[in-house]
Design an enzyme around this catalytic site. Structure first.
Site, short mmCIF file in Angstrom:
data_model
loop_
_atom_site.label_atom_id
_atom_site.label_comp_id
_atom_site.label_asym_id
_atom_site.label_seq_id
_atom_site.Cartn_x
_atom_site.Cartn_y
_atom_site.Cartn_z
N HIS A 135 24.96 42.24 31.83
CA HIS A 135 26.30 42.80 31.04
C HIS A 135 26.65 42.43 29.68
CE1 HIS A 135 27.55 41.73 35.64
NE2 HIS A 135 27.37 43.02 35.54
N ARG A 137 28.67 42.00 27.20
CA ARG A 137 29.79 41.18 26.72
C ARG A 137 29.11 39.52 26.73
NH1 ARG A 137 34.82 42.58 30.20
NH2 ARG A 137 34.27 41.74 32.07
N GLU A 138 28.36 39.23 27.58
CA GLU A 138 28.07 38.05 28.08
C GLU A 138 26.76 37.86 26.83
OE1 GLU A 138 26.88 38.18 32.31
OE2 GLU A 138 28.96 39.11 32.56
N ARG A 193 30.96 45.87 29.28
CA ARG A 193 30.25 45.31 30.32
C ARG A 193 29.02 45.93 30.72
NH1 ARG A 193 30.94 41.87 35.00
NH2 ARG A 193 30.37 42.67 37.14
N HIS A 263 23.77 34.92 33.24
CA HIS A 263 25.19 35.72 32.92
C HIS A 263 26.14 34.75 32.40
CE1 HIS A 263 24.23 39.19 35.48
NE2 HIS A 263 23.33 38.50 35.96
N ALA A 264 27.40 35.23 32.32
CA ALA A 264 28.53 34.35 31.83
C ALA A 264 29.66 35.02 32.38
CB ALA A 264 28.40 34.12 30.39
N TYR A 265 30.75 34.16 32.82
CA TYR A 265 30.71 32.59 32.45
C TYR A 265 31.40 32.10 33.80
CZ TYR A 265 35.89 34.06 31.65
OH TYR A 265 37.12 34.47 32.20
N GLU A 337 25.57 31.46 35.62
CA GLU A 337 26.56 31.71 35.07
C GLU A 337 26.90 30.66 34.15
OE1 GLU A 337 28.63 34.40 35.28
OE2 GLU A 337 27.96 35.38 37.17
#
Length: 376
Positions: A135, A137-138, A193, A263-265, A337
């Site tokens: 993704h 934006r992470e 994303r 990943h986040a968050y 995450e």
């Protein structure tokens, strides 16, 4: 009201009594707040000026000496171009431990680079796959992938555990899975994303690369609408990035024993299944690996991660890379995450890169060493 849902990723996952994080444009905020009060919905403003927070992260880049590779700064976020230059540099400089290759091309024609890390000590070695940035934006994901490589190369001589890992295993590391989306998050929309493939009918771009895998594809927790953040795509592996990685993993399935995706968050360590509430056959091994990894992580700064099956710990989602890896014979499949739990959300400040990566490193080493111990 135009809202961008940060957590959970789809409105279908919102249940009574649960907290949700949303981003709203400034004009929308004016009408949203009275609406929330009227509906008696408790709310907190976590970041009051998002634009300012974005500029703090990417603004003063030019004078921060990001380009020199010998003094490469692992405590700032890097653009795709900088990350690719860095990979080429490592490939030239550490040819005994690093081999860089591409598994294919993205929708927009960018190479999908992977670093193969490890001592060429014997013809066949087990391997661990690590990917970051599915993704866009992470950003803390790609930052961790780079940190992992740095740690491996810097501590290989001095740390017996790292030496053991690089002698007995190969690591395939993909610092930026969704290269087009990541680039776009730097140039156009910080909170993008998905991938960047075009949809002719809806004039929307992109597919959720973590809903595009051929495992219970487009079932619960994925959307059929091309404009949604969790759009599963027109068919499984429709995205060239997913198709390329799936092809590589299938080809090396006998060798790859662990799949780790970052990943986040949410501060969680998740394992299969994502798409259903059921216990995996090797639950005991995986669960104890997760338990120990989370404890190792906590030992650094006291940060607590929740762990468990993705479906019950986070939410049900279909077509995920972790489930696919597990279904395709990779016994240890995990999704991290990373920090935080919503205060900064996708805008984790650069000063938190080091502690986040340091603690995550402990968890990853823990899982890797567990893998070498053979769990029955």
């Amino acid at each position: 009201l135009q809202v961008d849902l940060w957590q959970p990723s789809s409105p279908f996952h919102i249940t009574e009594g649960m907290a949700a994080d949303v981003r709203v444009p400034r004009d929308t905020a004016r009408s949203l707040l009275p609406y929330l009060q009227q509906a008696n919905i408790q709310h907190t403003i976590l970041i009051s000026d998002l634009q300012q927070a974005i500029e703090n992260q990417t603004g003063g880049r030019s004078h921060r000496n990001r380009r020199s590779l010998s003094g490469y700064n692992y405590e700032v976020y890097h653009s795709l171009e900088e990350i690719e230059d860095w990979m080429h540099y490592l490939n030239r400089t550490y040819s005994d431990l690093v081999h860089m290759f591409s598994v294919g091309k993205s929708y927009e024609g960018r190479p999908l680079y992977v670093l193969k890390l490890g001592k060429r000590s014997r013809p066949f070695k087990k391997a661990v796959w690590i990917d970051c940035g599915i993704h866009a934006r992470e950003w803390i994901g790609p930052a961790f992938c780079q940190w992992f490589v740095k740690e491996a190369l810097q501590t290989y001589q001095t740390d017996p555990d790292m030496r053991k890992m690089l002698t007995q295993l190969y690591f395939y590391i993909m610092p930026v899975f969704n290269v087009d989306g990541y680039h776009f998050s730097w140039t156009n929309d910080r909170f993008w994303r998905k991938t960047r493939s075009k949809n002719m009918r809806f004039h929307c771009h992109g597919v959720d690369a973590n809903r595009n895998w051929k495992v219970k594809w487009c079932d619960e927790g994925a959307s059929l609408h091309p404009c949604d953040d969790t759009y599963c795509g027109p068919f499984p592996e429709s995205e060239p990035e997913v198709k390329a990685v799936a092809h590589f993993l299938r080809k090396h399935r006998k060798q790859i024993k662990a799949y780790l995706s970052f990943h986040a968050y949410a501060q969680m360590l998740l394992y299969p299944y994502s798409y259903k509430y059921a216990t995996i056959p090797n639950f005991n091994c995986v669960e104890s690996a997760a338990y120990n990894a989370v404890n190792a992580l906590q030992s650094a700064y006291g940060v607590r991660y929740r762990y468990g099956p993705a479906s019950s710990t986070l939410y049900v989602s279909s077509g995920s890379s972790m489930d696919w890896a597990y279904k395709n014979g990779i016994p240890y499949a995990f999704a991290f995450e990373l920090r935080d739990t919503g205060h900064f959300g996708f805008l984790l400040p650069e000063m938190l890169i080091k502690p986040t990566c340091t603690e995550t490193m402990l968890a990853v080493k823990n899982i890797t060493l567990h893998l070498l111990k053979k769990c029955h």
